[in-house]
Write a protein that holds these residues in place. Structure first.
Motif, PDB file in Angstrom:
ATOM      1  N   VAL A   1       0.850  -1.192   0.000  1.00 31.22           N
ATOM      2  CA  VAL A   1       0.000   0.000   0.000  1.00 31.22           C
ATOM      3  C   VAL A   1       0.883   1.238   0.000  1.00 31.22           C
ATOM      4  CG1 VAL A   1      -1.824   1.286   1.184  1.00 31.22           C
ATOM      5  CG2 VAL A   1      -1.781  -1.216   1.316  1.00 31.22           C
ATOM      6  N   GLY A   2       0.588   2.177  -0.899  1.00 29.92           N
ATOM      7  CA  GLY A   2       1.264   3.469  -0.918  1.00 29.92           C
ATOM      8  C   GLY A   2       0.288   4.552  -0.505  1.00 29.92           C
ATOM      9  N   VAL A   3       0.736   5.494   0.319  1.00 32.05           N
ATOM     10  CA  VAL A   3      -0.112   6.572   0.827  1.00 32.05           C
ATOM     11  C   VAL A   3       0.590   7.901   0.588  1.00 32.05           C
ATOM     12  CG1 VAL A   3      -1.285   7.523   2.843  1.00 32.05           C
ATOM     13  CG2 VAL A   3      -1.020   5.037   2.634  1.00 32.05           C
ATOM     14  N   VAL A   4      -0.103   8.831  -0.065  1.00 33.20           N
ATOM     15  CA  VAL A   4       0.459  10.152  -0.354  1.00 33.20           C
ATOM     16  C   VAL A   4      -0.317  11.200   0.429  1.00 33.20           C
ATOM     17  CG1 VAL A   4       1.051  11.835  -2.121  1.00 33.20           C
ATOM     18  CG2 VAL A   4       1.191   9.389  -2.641  1.00 33.20           C
ATOM     19  N   LEU A   5       0.411  11.971   1.240  1.00 31.37           N
ATOM     20  CA  LEU A   5      -0.198  12.943   2.145  1.00 31.37           C
ATOM     21  C   LEU A   5       0.196  14.369   1.753  1.00 31.37           C
ATOM     22  CD1 LEU A   5       0.557  11.011   5.469  1.00 31.37           C
ATOM     23  CD2 LEU A   5      -1.578  11.002   4.154  1.00 31.37           C
ATOM     24  N   SER A   6      -0.121  15.300   2.614  1.00 35.93           N
ATOM     25  CA  SER A   6       0.085  16.730   2.385  1.00 35.93           C
ATOM     26  C   SER A   6       1.503  17.064   1.940  1.00 35.93           C
ATOM     27  CB  SER A   6      -0.238  17.490   3.681  1.00 35.93           C
ATOM     28  OG  SER A   6       0.052  18.858   3.563  1.00 35.93           O
ATOM     29  N   GLY A   7       1.616  17.984   0.982  1.00 34.52           N
ATOM     30  CA  GLY A   7       2.928  18.435   0.539  1.00 34.52           C
ATOM     31  C   GLY A   7       2.856  19.189  -0.768  1.00 34.52           C
ATOM     32  N   MET A   8       3.836  20.037  -0.996  1.00 37.32           N
ATOM     33  CA  MET A   8       3.938  20.810  -2.225  1.00 37.32           C
ATOM     34  C   MET A   8       4.638  19.992  -3.306  1.00 37.32           C
ATOM     35  SD  MET A   8       3.472  23.754  -3.795  1.00 37.32           S
ATOM     36  CE  MET A   8       3.223  25.007  -2.522  1.00 37.32           C
ATOM     37  N   GLY A   9       4.183  20.108  -4.548  1.00 36.57           N
ATOM     38  CA  GLY A   9       4.898  19.509  -5.667  1.00 36.57           C
ATOM     39  C   GLY A   9       4.370  18.172  -6.112  1.00 36.57           C
ATOM     40  N   TYR A  10       5.230  17.424  -6.816  1.00 34.85           N
ATOM     41  CA  TYR A  10       4.829  16.211  -7.520  1.00 34.85           C
ATOM     42  C   TYR A  10       5.383  14.934  -6.897  1.00 34.85           C
ATOM     43  CZ  TYR A  10       3.268  19.241 -11.340  1.00 34.85           C
ATOM     44  OH  TYR A  10       2.611  20.175 -12.095  1.00 34.85           O
ATOM     45  N   ASP A  11       6.181  15.026  -5.857  1.00 29.91           N
ATOM     46  CA  ASP A  11       6.812  13.830  -5.316  1.00 29.91           C
ATOM     47  C   ASP A  11       5.756  12.819  -4.875  1.00 29.91           C
ATOM     48  OD1 ASP A  11       8.942  12.204  -4.624  1.00 29.91           O
ATOM     49  OD2 ASP A  11       9.108  13.021  -2.595  1.00 29.91           O
ATOM     50  N   GLY A  12       5.953  11.582  -5.269  1.00 25.94           N
ATOM     51  CA  GLY A  12       5.012  10.508  -4.949  1.00 25.94           C
ATOM     52  C   GLY A  12       4.144  10.086  -6.116  1.00 25.94           C
ATOM     53  N   ALA A  13       3.935  10.981  -7.089  1.00 22.39           N
ATOM     54  CA  ALA A  13       3.021  10.680  -8.193  1.00 22.39           C
ATOM     55  C   ALA A  13       3.589   9.604  -9.121  1.00 22.39           C
ATOM     56  CB  ALA A  13       2.705  11.949  -8.978  1.00 22.39           C
ATOM     57  N   VAL A  14       4.817   9.780  -9.583  1.00 23.66           N
ATOM     58  CA  VAL A  14       5.433   8.775 -10.451  1.00 23.66           C
ATOM     59  C   VAL A  14       5.628   7.474  -9.689  1.00 23.66           C
ATOM     60  CG1 VAL A  14       7.522   8.179 -11.729  1.00 23.66           C
ATOM     61  CG2 VAL A  14       6.544  10.463 -11.947  1.00 23.66           C
ATOM     62  N   GLY A  15       6.046   7.574  -8.446  1.00 25.19           N
ATOM     63  CA  GLY A  15       6.206   6.375  -7.627  1.00 25.19           C
ATOM     64  C   GLY A  15       4.898   5.621  -7.447  1.00 25.19           C
ATOM     65  N   ALA A  16       3.797   6.362  -7.323  1.00 22.07           N
ATOM     66  CA  ALA A  16       2.486   5.723  -7.195  1.00 22.07           C
ATOM     67  C   ALA A  16       2.152   4.906  -8.443  1.00 22.07           C
ATOM     68  CB  ALA A  16       1.419   6.783  -6.950  1.00 22.07           C
TER      69      ALA A  16
END
Length: 346
Positions: free
Chosen positions: A278-293
């Protein structure tokens, strides 16, 4: 145009911070020497952002944050010196509703702030965009009750969490409500200076059922354990033997101008970690996490994102949702229940 109020008990620091902000295009509409004056200044000037010293005589920064969030919710950037006490009080301020913090170079009173002028201006500009209307009051619980899974997964699940500005209270909420009996291996990438990630891990360890620690240069994370990526290094999962995940830290080039980067951890995790994943993306500015998702989804993992309207900074969850691979969007208070349901069904 961004309007700011500067709060610091040192007149020298107030002048220096104000000059740095003005040179960076930010309008300083007022200042204050203590927490009480800060509350009055926010009420009078209605700024877009406040820079707040942590330690001040009389009413300190933490109490001022609590009062401001109760009466005039305003994005607040804490300015903190690094000591054990300073780090702990900084995290208390974040729990009280401050959006982010900036480390004072050289201590409480220093002429070296001008060397980090661009960084401070950027931090203030980012925090000014935060939506603090949904921040709970200091008296409201930010941690959901612990969820008891109906059954233990046959394979220990892996949970990868990404967060940046506004993320520490959200990470704390999720980790503090994950039950030890879930046997999850948790890897957290929270954009944070290296001087603070060890204190963040210690703070989480004191309130979580999981064993929480800062990632070492090389190590393993096993069932009912969580590691926090060390500030200044990428966290790479290397192998999953079905019980423990081995990992290492690298000093490779920053990704999205950050190190650690969630995309690096997510992509490596997608390649080696067994399901449930499971991947969880939380609050933050920018794009980090999107490609990894996207990599996690391709590997058969489940991707969850914080509800952007609930996040202090909506960028990271919003851009992850835009990839089309997100399986669910939830407020943080509901995230643990969803994680438990997902891994229990595997």
């Amino acid at each position: 145009m961004v309007d700011a109020v500067v709060v610091d008990d040192s007149q020298f620091m107030r002048v220096q911070i104000a000059e740095v902000l003005k040179d960076g295009g930010i309008t300083v509409v007022g200042d204050a020497a203590n927490g009480k004056e800060a509350i009055d200044a926010v009420e009078h000037h209605d700024p877009d952002v406040v820079t707040m010293d942590v330690k001040m005589p009389g009413m300190d920064g933490i109490e001022a944050v609590e009062r401001i969030m109760e009466t005039d919710p305003t994005p607040i950037l804490m300015l903190s010196r690094y000591t054990e006490e300073g780090a702990d009080t900084t995290f208390e301020a974040l729990e009280a509703g401050a959006v982010d913090f900036f480390r004072k170079p050289g201590g409480e009173v220093s002429t070296s702030l001008v060397q980090f002028a661009d960084d401070l201006v950027e931090a203030v500009s980012v925090v000014a965009t935060a939506d603090v209307s949904a921040v709970p009051s200091a008296d409201a619980p930010r941690t959901a009750s612990v969820t008891t899974p109906q059954g233990t997964p046959t394979q220990p699940p892996t949970i990868l969490i990404a967060a940046s500005t506004g993320g520490p209270p959200e990470v704390q909420s999720i980790l503090a409500s994950l039950p030890e009996t879930l046997n999850a291996r948790v890897l957290v990438v929270q954009h944070m200076p290296g001087d603070f990630t060890d204190r963040f891990a210690e703070r989480l360890d004191s309130i979580c059922e999981l064993d929480v620690s800062e990632a070492e240069r090389a190590g393993t994370v096993g069932p009912a354990e969580a590691i926090i990526a060390q500030g200044g290094s990428h966290l790479l999962p290397r192998e999953d033997d079905g019980v423990e995940i081995s990992y290492r830290l690298t000093d490779d080039e920053p990704v999205h101008n950050v190190r650690p980067a969630a995309d690096v951890t997510f992509e490596a995790g997608a390649a080696v970690c067994t399901e449930p994943l499971v991947g969880v993306v939380l609050s933050g500015m920018g794009y980090d996490g999107a490609v990894g998702a996207e990599h996690l989804a391709e590997a058969g993992g489940t991707v969850l994102a914080q509800e952007p309207a609930e996040a202090s900074i909506a960028g990271m969850p919003k851009h992850t949702i835009e990839t089309g691979v997100v399986d669910g969007v939830f407020p943080t208070s509901e995230m643990t229940d969803e994680i438990v349901d997902i891994v229990a069904d595997e």
